[in-house]
Scaffold this motif. Structure first.
Motif, PDB file in Angstrom:
ATOM      1  N   UNK A  89       0.839  -1.197   0.000  1.00  0.00           N
ATOM      2  CA  UNK A  89       0.000   0.000   0.000  1.00  0.00           C
ATOM      3  C   UNK A  89       0.878   1.253   0.000  1.00  0.00           C
ATOM      4  N   UNK A  90       2.094   1.140   0.554  1.00  0.00           N
ATOM      5  CA  UNK A  90       3.064   2.235   0.587  1.00  0.00           C
ATOM      6  C   UNK A  90       4.452   1.663   0.314  1.00  0.00           C
ATOM      7  N   UNK A  91       5.209   2.318  -0.529  1.00  0.00           N
ATOM      8  CA  UNK A  91       6.542   1.849  -0.896  1.00  0.00           C
ATOM      9  C   UNK A  91       7.481   1.666   0.284  1.00  0.00           C
ATOM     10  N   UNK A  92       7.291   2.465   1.344  1.00  0.00           N
ATOM     11  CA  UNK A  92       8.169   2.370   2.521  1.00  0.00           C
ATOM     12  C   UNK A  92       8.030   1.033   3.243  1.00  0.00           C
ATOM     13  N   UNK A  93       6.997   0.292   2.939  1.00  0.00           N
ATOM     14  CA  UNK A  93       6.761  -0.987   3.607  1.00  0.00           C
ATOM     15  C   UNK A  93       7.482  -2.155   2.941  1.00  0.00           C
ATOM     16  N   UNK A  94       8.275  -1.878   1.940  1.00  0.00           N
ATOM     17  CA  UNK A  94       8.928  -2.950   1.190  1.00  0.00           C
ATOM     18  C   UNK A  94       9.849  -3.794   2.070  1.00  0.00           C
ATOM     19  N   UNK A  95       9.703  -5.102   1.922  1.00  0.00           N
ATOM     20  CA  UNK A  95      10.620  -6.056   2.556  1.00  0.00           C
ATOM     21  C   UNK A  95      11.161  -7.021   1.492  1.00  0.00           C
ATOM     22  N   UNK A  96      11.084  -6.596   0.238  1.00  0.00           N
ATOM     23  CA  UNK A  96      11.526  -7.429  -0.886  1.00  0.00           C
ATOM     24  C   UNK A  96      12.953  -7.919  -0.642  1.00  0.00           C
ATOM     25  N   UNK A  97      13.155  -9.222  -0.834  1.00  0.00           N
ATOM     26  CA  UNK A  97      14.473  -9.812  -0.641  1.00  0.00           C
ATOM     27  C   UNK A  97      14.753 -10.246   0.780  1.00  0.00           C
ATOM     28  N   UNK A  98      13.881  -9.885   1.707  1.00  0.00           N
ATOM     29  CA  UNK A  98      14.075 -10.252   3.109  1.00  0.00           C
ATOM     30  C   UNK A  98      14.097 -11.775   3.242  1.00  0.00           C
ATOM     31  N   UNK A  99      15.023 -12.245   4.049  1.00  0.00           N
ATOM     32  CA  UNK A  99      15.102 -13.685   4.299  1.00  0.00           C
ATOM     33  C   UNK A  99      14.333 -14.073   5.547  1.00  0.00           C
ATOM     34  N   UNK A 100      13.766 -13.099   6.206  1.00  0.00           N
ATOM     35  CA  UNK A 100      12.979 -13.402   7.389  1.00  0.00           C
ATOM     36  C   UNK A 100      13.844 -13.847   8.540  1.00  0.00           C
ATOM     37  N   UNK A 101      13.213 -14.371   9.527  1.00  0.00           N
ATOM     38  CA  UNK A 101      13.910 -14.867  10.711  1.00  0.00           C
ATOM     39  C   UNK A 101      14.076 -16.375  10.565  1.00  0.00           C
ATOM     40  N   UNK A 102      15.005 -16.781   9.706  1.00  0.00           N
ATOM     41  CA  UNK A 102      15.186 -18.210   9.428  1.00  0.00           C
ATOM     42  C   UNK A 102      15.452 -19.027  10.691  1.00  0.00           C
ATOM     43  N   UNK A 103      16.136 -18.420  11.661  1.00  0.00           N
ATOM     44  CA  UNK A 103      16.425 -19.157  12.894  1.00  0.00           C
ATOM     45  C   UNK A 103      15.148 -19.471  13.676  1.00  0.00           C
ATOM     46  N   UNK A 126       9.706  -5.389  10.895  1.00  0.00           N
ATOM     47  CA  UNK A 126       9.122  -5.103   9.579  1.00  0.00           C
ATOM     48  C   UNK A 126       7.737  -4.468   9.716  1.00  0.00           C
ATOM     49  N   UNK A 127       7.486  -3.884  10.889  1.00  0.00           N
ATOM     50  CA  UNK A 127       6.314  -3.056  11.176  1.00  0.00           C
ATOM     51  C   UNK A 127       4.981  -3.805  11.161  1.00  0.00           C
ATOM     52  N   UNK A 128       4.985  -5.102  11.412  1.00  0.00           N
ATOM     53  CA  UNK A 128       3.751  -5.884  11.387  1.00  0.00           C
ATOM     54  C   UNK A 128       3.019  -5.780  12.720  1.00  0.00           C
ATOM     55  N   UNK A 129       1.718  -5.532  12.632  1.00  0.00           N
ATOM     56  CA  UNK A 129       0.861  -5.528  13.824  1.00  0.00           C
ATOM     57  C   UNK A 129      -0.029  -6.773  13.836  1.00  0.00           C
ATOM     58  N   UNK A 130      -0.412  -7.253  12.640  1.00  0.00           N
ATOM     59  CA  UNK A 130      -1.239  -8.458  12.500  1.00  0.00           C
ATOM     60  C   UNK A 130      -0.827  -9.150  11.210  1.00  0.00           C
ATOM     61  N   UNK A 131      -0.871 -10.482  11.209  1.00  0.00           N
ATOM     62  CA  UNK A 131      -0.560 -11.177   9.955  1.00  0.00           C
ATOM     63  C   UNK A 131      -1.377 -12.446   9.773  1.00  0.00           C
ATOM     64  N   UNK A 132      -1.460 -12.837   8.513  1.00  0.00           N
ATOM     65  CA  UNK A 132      -2.192 -14.033   8.108  1.00  0.00           C
ATOM     66  C   UNK A 132      -1.281 -14.810   7.167  1.00  0.00           C
ATOM     67  N   UNK A 133      -1.002 -16.061   7.515  1.00  0.00           N
ATOM     68  CA  UNK A 133      -0.047 -16.873   6.758  1.00  0.00           C
ATOM     69  C   UNK A 133      -0.722 -18.150   6.282  1.00  0.00           C
ATOM     70  N   UNK A 134      -0.585 -18.419   4.981  1.00  0.00           N
ATOM     71  CA  UNK A 134      -1.164 -19.611   4.365  1.00  0.00           C
ATOM     72  C   UNK A 134      -0.067 -20.294   3.550  1.00  0.00           C
ATOM     73  N   UNK A 135       0.067 -21.616   3.679  1.00  0.00           N
ATOM     74  CA  UNK A 135       1.106 -22.317   2.918  1.00  0.00           C
ATOM     75  C   UNK A 135       0.727 -22.502   1.445  1.00  0.00           C
ATOM     76  N   UNK A 136       1.741 -22.513   0.605  1.00  0.00           N
ATOM     77  CA  UNK A 136       1.577 -22.874  -0.808  1.00  0.00           C
ATOM     78  C   UNK A 136       2.224 -24.240  -0.950  1.00  0.00           C
ATOM     79  N   UNK A 137       1.386 -25.249  -1.101  1.00  0.00           N
ATOM     80  CA  UNK A 137       1.845 -26.641  -1.159  1.00  0.00           C
ATOM     81  C   UNK A 137       1.665 -27.157  -2.579  1.00  0.00           C
ATOM     82  N   UNK A 138       2.782 -27.302  -3.304  1.00  0.00           N
ATOM     83  CA  UNK A 138       2.650 -27.850  -4.651  1.00  0.00           C
ATOM     84  C   UNK A 138       2.767 -29.365  -4.589  1.00  0.00           C
ATOM     85  N   UNK A 139       2.888 -30.003  -5.726  1.00  0.00           N
ATOM     86  CA  UNK A 139       2.867 -31.471  -5.760  1.00  0.00           C
ATOM     87  C   UNK A 139       4.105 -32.098  -5.121  1.00  0.00           C
ATOM     88  N   UNK A 140       5.128 -31.303  -4.856  1.00  0.00           N
ATOM     89  CA  UNK A 140       6.376 -31.859  -4.342  1.00  0.00           C
ATOM     90  C   UNK A 140       6.730 -31.451  -2.922  1.00  0.00           C
TER      91      UNK A 140
END
Length: 180
Positions: free
Chosen positions: A74-88, A125-139
């Motif tokens: 919704x706003x360019x300042x919110x970009x997290x493109x390329x973020x690897x997240x908290x892999x640990x 990354x400025x998150x107050x609420x989130x919704x996460x859904x898996x993408x499960x392909x055939x493999x």
């Protein structure tokens, strides 16, 4: 470079030369453009429908290692493109739950019982609420489709969750993703 003044009677710029490497490259490029267009249109549609601040696709390039490869903002300042997240924070325990189809809707990250490193990452990354859904392909668990509300907390409706699940299924079953 093609020469439009070519006087050769056999010259045809539209002839497809029989070069297997070139054909392979062209096919991969077309495949990538098709996949990228599908993903970007899907996450743009989700963001507009849900009226959220950010929707991302977190792609797993290696077992439980990934990064944000697509985003709609919704706003360019919110970009997290390329973020690897908290892999640990994303360990086998979480992976198994998402592989089993887990959907995670968090209304308020400050009140939800989540691991401190996950909460710290979401704050960063400025998150107050989130919704996460898996993408499960055939493999495998191919990725996570994630909606972020950054301006305020949010109560996720059944309809919000269904929209995300349908989008994840659409992506997972698309031939360009299904077998990748």
């Amino acid at each position: 470079m093609a020469n439009s003044d070519n006087k050769n009677p056999n010259y045809n710029p539209n002839i497809y030369y029989n070069d297997p490497d070139l054909e392979n490259f062209a096919n991969r490029l077309a495949h990538n453009v098709e996949r990228n267009t599908l993903i970007q249109e899907t996450i743009d549609n989700i963001r507009h429908y849900l009226q959220v601040d950010r929707v991302v696709l977190y792609y797993f390039y290696r077992e439980w290692k990934g990064q944000v490869t697509f985003e709609s903002l919704s706003y360019g300042e919110l970009s997290i493109y390329g973020s690897t997240g908290a892999d640990e924070c994303f360990n086998d325990e979480y992976a198994v739950m998402y592989k089993d189809g887990r959907v995670r809707a968090i209304e308020n990250i400050d009140l939800e019982p989540i691991h401190p490193c996950h909460r710290d990452f979401l704050h960063s990354i400025q998150v107050k609420a989130n919704l996460v859904v898996p993408i499960l392909n055939s493999r495998r668990l191919w990725g996570l489709l994630i909606a972020h509300q950054c301006q305020d907390v949010r109560s996720w409706s059944k309809s919000d969750i269904e929209v995300m699940q349908k989008a994840a299924i659409t992506l997972a079953t698309a031939p360009i993703i299904r077998d990748s």
